[in-house]
Structures are given as structure tokens and as C-alpha cells.
Design an enzyme around this catalytic site. Structure first.
Site, short mmCIF file in Angstrom:
data_model
loop_
_atom_site.label_atom_id
_atom_site.label_comp_id
_atom_site.label_asym_id
_atom_site.label_seq_id
_atom_site.Cartn_x
_atom_site.Cartn_y
_atom_site.Cartn_z
N PRO A 72 -11.05 13.76 0.84
CA PRO A 72 -11.97 12.74 0.92
C PRO A 72 -12.17 11.15 2.61
O PRO A 72 -10.96 11.32 2.11
CB PRO A 72 -12.36 12.09 -0.39
CG PRO A 72 -11.50 12.70 -1.39
CD PRO A 72 -9.73 13.63 -0.45
N GLY A 119 -14.42 12.49 7.39
CA GLY A 119 -15.00 12.51 8.12
C GLY A 119 -15.95 14.08 8.16
O GLY A 119 -16.16 13.94 9.31
N THR A 161 -18.55 14.73 6.71
CA THR A 161 -20.16 14.80 6.36
C THR A 161 -20.58 13.95 8.10
O THR A 161 -21.66 14.88 8.54
CB THR A 161 -20.62 13.70 5.72
OG1 THR A 161 -20.36 13.77 4.33
CG2 THR A 161 -21.68 13.54 5.85
N GLU A 168 13.12 -7.06 -4.86
CA GLU A 168 12.63 -6.86 -3.59
C GLU A 168 13.40 -6.19 -2.64
O GLU A 168 13.67 -5.10 -2.30
CB GLU A 168 11.57 -7.52 -4.02
CG GLU A 168 10.06 -7.49 -4.83
CD GLU A 168 9.79 -5.71 -4.54
OE1 GLU A 168 10.00 -5.42 -3.44
OE2 GLU A 168 8.33 -6.51 -5.30
N HIS A 175 15.66 -2.56 -3.05
CA HIS A 175 14.71 -1.82 -2.63
C HIS A 175 14.83 -1.99 -1.38
O HIS A 175 15.58 -0.69 -0.42
CB HIS A 175 13.01 -2.16 -2.74
CG HIS A 175 12.28 -1.34 -3.94
ND1 HIS A 175 12.81 -0.46 -5.11
CD2 HIS A 175 12.25 -1.96 -4.94
CE1 HIS A 175 12.45 -0.50 -5.68
NE2 HIS A 175 11.59 -1.29 -6.15
#
Length: 608
Positions: free
Chosen positions: A194, A197, A199, A415, A418
Site C-alpha cells: 500500500p 503509487g 493508482t 534503552e 539496546h
């Protein structure tokens, strides 16, 4: 003879108005009580009495005006009238005209008014016109000069444009192909995620070829009444043949072209009849007329195979997610009307938006312009684009939500866990930003990683390092606080999914080797899960799969714990800095950790 429903409606309206006028223009008659009527009779002050079964009418001698009263069961009335010498007569009640107006014409009139109002709200003209057009096509028709879009307005899909240029050439110069015996494809199917581009491309084809453009959604064919959709398909192709050469564009084809025979028998009869009619029309029309069908879908796996065979949608064009160069080209198009500051670098923005499709990029540019306007700026700066990217990727910033100090520390160390693992492992993407500013629905913090290049596959070692990054937050909490929180729920879920895919789909374990155990359960272009089918392996194999998944998670967990324990001092320094500033950029992160700067591009996010 053909009847005009609109003229009939106005005739009925005229009759109803005339009837109402007659009803309300009758002379005014005084309504008096029966007791007063008896008094007037005894005083001989009435004349010309008419006695009916329900009422008594007469004329007042003093004023010479008519009056009426409700008749009561009074056996002495006739004797009293005869004794007073008053003339009277009996009448048979005949209220046909009043009944016609009140019982028939008025209700019909109001029903017609409501009918006209409802059908006008539904988009039709008069009621008869709307009824007769129920089976007509609802396609929007754009003339040759109505579609202003061209291929210059579409970027990031160069391969798809090259395929469609041939369609444009055929519509403009059909003799070039027909004289050699060539046959242009009847249908072109645009498939892709989706927002890429599809359309836009179809409209650009019509704009380039300067031909009429019929645009309709697949869901607009199907109605609750069986046969209406098929009628609309026939009408659409009839209109298209009259305006040939032209383009018919069907958006969301999967709403109409879903594979037949799936589901409860009879439950999809209308949709299947509509699909059958579409297949018949595509077989029947002459390709030399210059009618080309372009359709778009993001779920090609559910389409009926009969639609995809040669002679129907025999050319499939992939409209994929743009790479970094394509994203830069798309940014140039969407930023044409935006006042950019001197320091805005579109190549950097393209590098920081991996995975973004054209719709995402358009939204990002618009968000940046809105943010700049909110701050009363005269130009859109790089900081506005950064804020727009953060808003799209991580969600809206929650400025009013306040955490206590304990929770804030847990999120900060989470955090930072990570971040350190992402920076220390060799195959992971570098960190661009870490923050404990709350965003979105449930994100208490986030770590944004930037891949150095567009990637289309991942190796086993890269997936193992990815597992480590996801477990970094949980392990950091254990090391610092000797307990864990609920903040790692999403990390654990994603880690488990990757580990299970490594075992059951990618064949990345020594025990099973190059074996896969799961069928494809995910749509090609939609990131949603599909219902799992029955397992095609034994319970013993399922137990061994669970053991392998746990083994991968345990191996990553031990690696992360060893890394963070060895760098516990850096973890505490980085967390203290994050608690103070709330957001730290990539260069400052690497300065605190004492490591070299990595090349940045794109974006991935880990959230607490």
C-alpha cells in the site's frame, strides 16, 4: 409509450396541492356544544337543519352563519323540533373527498417527498432515474484533458514506468503494433505494498496517452442484490467501447476478484457472478479497439487464477518499496511547493527513511511543513523533517505524561542496553538516536537504528545479532536492578518470532538442517499474520522445534549478558547522560562509548 417518472411525480404533486387548497378554502363553520344547540332550538333561533348520523348542521337566525354540532343519542330531539316548528331534513354522510385527501393523497405525497430526498442523498437524480440507473456503472470518467498527471510527476518506480510506456505507445500509435500482427496485453495488473503509487501510475498512463480514464473501485461493483454487479460490469465495458481508445482502472481488485469457491456455499453468489461477468467481458472485447484494463491490488495471492491467465491480466508489474535513490527522487517531487531552508539535504532525509513508501514520504513532508508553520517559521528546516520522521516512526510525543523517577531510570537503562549492544556487535545497524521521551500508544522510550544501506536479505549471524539487540533492554534491567519489568514485552515477542522463523522457515539450525516446517502464512505485501493451518509434523518434532527456539534465545541472552557486564561502567555513564538530556544523538552516543563513527542511512526502531 415511455413514461417519464419525474413528470408523473409533478402531476401528483399538483393534484395534492389543489386538493389541499379546496380543503382549506371551504367556508368556516362554527362548532357549538349540543347543549347550546338545544337552547337555540327551544328559543326557535335556528333554521334549515340537516341531521346526519354524526352531526347536525344549520343556520343561526341572529347572525345568518352556519353552525354544526355533534349529534348525541337523544330520542326527544325529533319531538322537540316538531314542537318548535323548525324545518329539518335528514342527510346521508358522504365524506369521500375528505377521505381521499386525508387517507390517500396526503400519505402518498409525503412518501414521495421522503423518497426523492433519500435518493438525492444517495447521489441519484429523481427517484425514477435513480431506480433505472441502479445497474449502471459508477465509474468516474475523466476526459482527455482532465488528467493532468504525467510520468514526470511519478518517481521511485522507474522499472514500472518503463513497462507502462509500451501501453502509452500502443494507445497513441496502435498501427505500429497491429501492422506486425502484435497484440497488446488486455489487462495490466499493478501489485505492490500500500502507498507505493499504483493508482498514481495508472492516472499517469492516462495523462501521458491523453485518452479517457474510467476509474472505479472493486467494491463499487458488488451490491446486496444479486445481478447488480454483473450489470455494472457490462455497462462499464459498453461505455468504454464507445470512448475507445481509453483506460479502465479498477482499484482494489481483490474486493472483486477473490478466488471463487472459498467460503460458505451461496454466501458470495453476487461477488462471484460479478467476477464471472468481468472474465467474460475481458474475453469478449476486441483488443484492437484500444481499451486497456489497468488494475491495482496489494493482495495478489487471493486473486482468482482465471484473472491472471494469458488473455486477461497477462502482464503483472511490481510496484515495490523505493530504495534510497528512489526516495530522494520522491522527496524532490513532494517538496516542489515547500519552502526549504538552506541546510535541508534531501539525500540525508532519504537515507533516514528506509521502508517508507511514496505515501509515507508525502506525509512526512507535509508534517514537516505543518510543524514549521506551527513555530511561525518562514522556511522548513532540517529539524522539522527530523521531528516529522520521529513522529511517524515512533508516534506523537506525550508531553503531559509524567513518570516517577524509578520508572524513568528503568526505561533509561533499558534503552541504553539496546544502544550498547547495537553499537558493539559487528553486523547490527548503527544507532542514530536514543530517547526516553514517551511517544505513541505504549512506547516509553525508543532506540532508532540506521542501516548503512538498503538490504533485501539477512544472514544467520545478522539475525542472531538482531536477537541480541532485542534482548539488550531486558538484560540491562537485570544487571542494574536485579529484577525485570514489563517494558520488554514487545522485545521478547519479536525475538521469539525471529527465533522461530530461523528454525521453522529459514533452516538455520544444525539439528534440522535445510528443512522448513511452516507454510507461507503471510500476505505478500501486507505485514499481517494469517491463521495457521494444521501442523504437518509430529508432536516430537514440535517439541524439538521449541527446544531449538529456546536454545537460540538462551545463546543470545548469554552473549548480551556477557557484553553488558563487561561494559557496565559505560552503561551507567550513558544512562546518566540520557536521564539528564532525555534524548541523545548518534555521534554523542559513540563519543560517550569511545567507539568510531559509523556511516548512517535509513531507520529501524526498538521501543520499550
Amino acid at each position: 409509450m415511455k413514461t417519464n417518472p419525474q413528470a408523473l411525480f409533478y402531476v401528483l404533486l399538483f393534484i395534492a396541492l389543489i386538493s389541499l387548497f379546496r380543503l382549506f378554502s371551504l367556508p368556516q363553520i362554527e362548532n357549538i356544544p349540543y347543549s347550546r344547540f338545544k337552547s337555540l332550538v327551544s328559543e326557535k333561533r335556528v333554521k334549515d337543519l340537516a341531521v346526519t348520523t354524526d352531526h347536525i348542521r344549520g343556520i343561526h337566525l341572529d347572525t345568518n352563519k352556519p353552525f354544526t354540532t355533534v349529534r348525541i343519542d337523544d330520542p326527544e330531539l325529533i319531538k322537540t323540533l316538531e314542537a318548535s316548528g323548525i324545518d329539518f331534513r335528514g342527510e346521508i354522510t358522504n365524506n369521500w373527498f375528505r377521505d381521499l385527501i386525508l387517507v390517500w393523497l396526503l400519505p402518498v405525497f409525503f412518501i414521495l417527498i421522503i423518497w426523492v430526498f433519500v435518493f438525492k442523498r444517495m447521489g441519484g437524480g429523481g427517484p425514477g432515474e435513480m431506480f433505472m440507473s441502479f445497474g449502471k456503472s459508477r465509474a468516474k470518467i475523466y476526459g482527455e484533458s482532465d488528467v493532468k498527471l504525467t510520468f514526470n510527476d511519478v518517481a521511485g518506480v522507474d522499472e514500472a514506468k518503463e513497462e507502462l510506456i509500451e501501453i502509452v505507445d500502443f494507445l497513441q500509435h496502435p498501427d505500429k503494433f497491429t501492422k506486425l500482427g502484435g497484440r497488446i496485453p488486455k489487462g495490466v495488473l499493478l501489485v505492490g505494498p500500500p502507498g507505493t503509487g499504483k493508482t498514481l501510475l495508472a492516472r499517469a498512463v492516462a495523462g501521458e496517452a491523453q485518452v479517457p480514464f474510467f476509474s472505479i473501485s472493486g467494491s463499487e461493483f458488488v451490491e446486496m442484490f444479486v445481478g447488480v454487479g454483473a450489470s455494472r460490469v457490462r455497462d462499464l465495458f459498453q461505455q468504454a467501447m464507445l470512448k475507445a481508445p481509453c483506460i479502465i482502472f479498477i482499484d482494489e481488485l481483490d474486493a472483486l476478484g477473490r478466488a471463487r469457491g472459498i467460503g460458505i456455499a451461496g454466501g458470495h453468489e453476487e461477488r462471484e457472478q460479478t467476477l464471472n461477468q468481468l472474465l467474460a467481458e475481458m474475453d469478449g472485447f476486441d483488443p484492437r479497439k484500444g481499451v486497456i484494463i489497468v488494475a491495482a491490488t496489494n493482495r495478489p495471492e487471493v486473486l482468482d487464477p482465471a484473472l491472471l491467465r494469458p488473455g486477461r491480466f497477462d502482464r503483472n508489474i511490481l510496484v515495490d518499496r523505493p530504495n534510497i535513490k528512489d526516495r530522494e527522487d520522491i522527496l524532490k517531487i513532494h517538496s516542489r511547493g515547500v519552502k526549504l531552508a538552506q541546510g535541508v539535504d534531501l539525500s540525508v532525509l532519504a537515507a533516514r527513511t528506509p521502508g517508507f513508501v511514496g505515501a509515507d514520504i508525502a506525509n512526512m513532508v507535509n508534517e514537516a511543513a505543518l510543524l514549521a508553520a506551527r513555530k511561525n517559521k518562514s522556511e522548513v528546516e532540517m529539524s522539522d523533517f527530523e521531528a516529522a520522521i520521529d513522529r511517524i516512526v515512533a508516534g506523537l510525543e506525550k508531553k503531559r505524561r509524567v513518570m516517577n523517577q524509578r520508572e524513568k531510570e528503568i526505561v533509561a537503562y533499558h534503552e541504553c542496553g539496546h544502544t550498547i549492544i547495537a553499537e558493539f556487535l559487528p553486523t547490527t545497524d548503527p544507532v542514530h538516536r536514543v530517547s526516553i521521551v514517551q511517544r505513541g500508544i505504549a512506547a516509553l522510550g525508543y532506540t532508532l537504528q540506521l542501516p548503512t544501506e538498503d538490504r533485501y536479505l539477512m544472514t544467520k549471524s545478522e539475525l542472531q545479532d538482531k536477537l541480541c539487540v532485542m534482548l539488550g533492554g531486558r538484560v540491562a534491567e537485570e544487571i542494574i536492578f536485579n529484577e525485570v519489568s514489563t517494558g520488554a514485552q514487545n522485545d521478547l515477542q519479536r525475538a521469539a518470532n525471529i527465533a522461530r522463523s530461523m528454525v521453522t522457515e529459514y533452516g538455520m539450525t544444525e539439528r534440522f538442517g535445510p528443512l522448513t516446517f511452516e507454510k507461507e502464512r503471510r500476505p505478500l505485501f501486507l505485514d499481517i499474520g494469517m491463521p495457521a493451518g494444521p501442523k504437518e509434523y509430529s508432536e516430537e518434532t514440535a517439541r524439538q522445534i521449541d527446544e531449538e527456539v529456546k536454545g537460540l534465545i538462551d545463546e543470545a541472552y548469554q552473549k548480551v549478558r556477557k557484553t553488558l557486564s563487561a561494559n557496565q561502567d559505560k552503561l551507567k555513564i550513558l544512562a546518566a547522560e540520557l536521564l539528564e538530556k532525555e534524548t541523545i544523538e548518534g555521534d554523542e552516543i559513540r563519543r560517550i562509548l569511545g567507539i568510531e563513527k559509523k556511516k548512517e542511512a535509513g531507520g529501524k526502531t526498538q521501543t520499550a
